[in-house]
Design a protein around this motif. Structure first.
Motif, mmCIF file in Angstrom:
data_model
loop_
_atom_site.group_PDB
_atom_site.id
_atom_site.type_symbol
_atom_site.label_atom_id
_atom_site.label_comp_id
_atom_site.label_asym_id
_atom_site.label_seq_id
_atom_site.Cartn_x
_atom_site.Cartn_y
_atom_site.Cartn_z
ATOM 1 N N VAL A 62 -5.641 -23.957 -48.395
ATOM 2 C CA VAL A 62 -5.595 -23.045 -49.539
ATOM 3 C C VAL A 62 -5.121 -21.669 -49.088
ATOM 4 O O VAL A 62 -4.279 -21.041 -49.748
ATOM 5 C CB VAL A 62 -6.965 -22.972 -50.250
ATOM 6 N N GLU A 63 -5.621 -21.181 -47.970
ATOM 7 C CA GLU A 63 -5.182 -19.885 -47.445
ATOM 8 C C GLU A 63 -3.689 -19.910 -47.119
ATOM 9 O O GLU A 63 -2.964 -18.951 -47.406
ATOM 10 C CB GLU A 63 -5.990 -19.504 -46.209
ATOM 11 N N ASN A 66 -1.710 -19.910 -50.390
ATOM 12 C CA ASN A 66 -1.766 -18.568 -50.991
ATOM 13 C C ASN A 66 -0.803 -17.613 -50.293
ATOM 14 O O ASN A 66 -0.106 -16.837 -50.951
ATOM 15 C CB ASN A 66 -3.180 -18.007 -50.951
ATOM 16 N N GLU A 67 -0.768 -17.654 -48.986
ATOM 17 C CA GLU A 67 0.120 -16.766 -48.231
ATOM 18 C C GLU A 67 1.588 -17.087 -48.529
ATOM 19 O O GLU A 67 2.408 -16.182 -48.703
ATOM 20 C CB GLU A 67 -0.150 -16.885 -46.735
ATOM 21 N N GLU A 69 2.751 -18.501 -51.255
ATOM 22 C CA GLU A 69 3.018 -18.065 -52.624
ATOM 23 C C GLU A 69 3.274 -16.567 -52.688
ATOM 24 O O GLU A 69 4.227 -16.124 -53.332
ATOM 25 C CB GLU A 69 1.839 -18.425 -53.536
ATOM 26 N N GLU A 70 2.447 -15.790 -52.009
ATOM 27 C CA GLU A 70 2.619 -14.338 -52.012
ATOM 28 C C GLU A 70 3.911 -13.916 -51.330
ATOM 29 O O GLU A 70 4.628 -13.055 -51.823
ATOM 30 C CB GLU A 70 1.425 -13.665 -51.333
ATOM 31 N N ASP A 75 4.858 -20.373 -57.149
ATOM 32 C CA ASP A 75 3.554 -20.801 -57.639
ATOM 33 C C ASP A 75 3.521 -22.322 -57.560
ATOM 34 O O ASP A 75 4.172 -23.001 -58.357
ATOM 35 C CB ASP A 75 3.328 -20.324 -59.069
#
Length: 86
Positions: A62-63, A66-67, A69-70, A75
């Motif tokens: 998940v981390e 998220n990274e 995606e950022e 998305d």
């Protein structure tokens, strides 16, 4: 990582898409290494299994997502087959 960088630095490119693809690949490898739960010395490539070989657990995945995606403005939830792949 160093092998990939050296190989790409000495490569002759035919077009900008190849350069962009290699830059993105290097950035992804850097992100994967930064969030890697274990500190193994392993050569990463497109075939590396991040769960079994790099010991990513659900929280680390998940981390990592998220990274990515950022960093790249994507998305993953918008992908039609995300749930199946994840």
């Amino acid at each position: 990582m160093r092998e990939i960088l050296n190989k790409n630095m000495n490569r002759e490119y035919d077009n900008k898409d190849d350069i962009t693809r290699d830059i993105i690949k290097i950035e992804l490898i850097n992100i994967i290494i930064r969030f890697m739960p274990c500190r193994k010395q392993i050569a990463l490539d497109e075939e590396t299994d991040i769960v079994s070989e790099l010991e990513y657990d659900s929280i680390a995945l998940v981390e990592l997502l998220n990274e990515i995606e950022e960093r790249f403005g994507v998305d993953f939830i918008d992908l039609p087959d995300f749930a199946e792949r994840f």
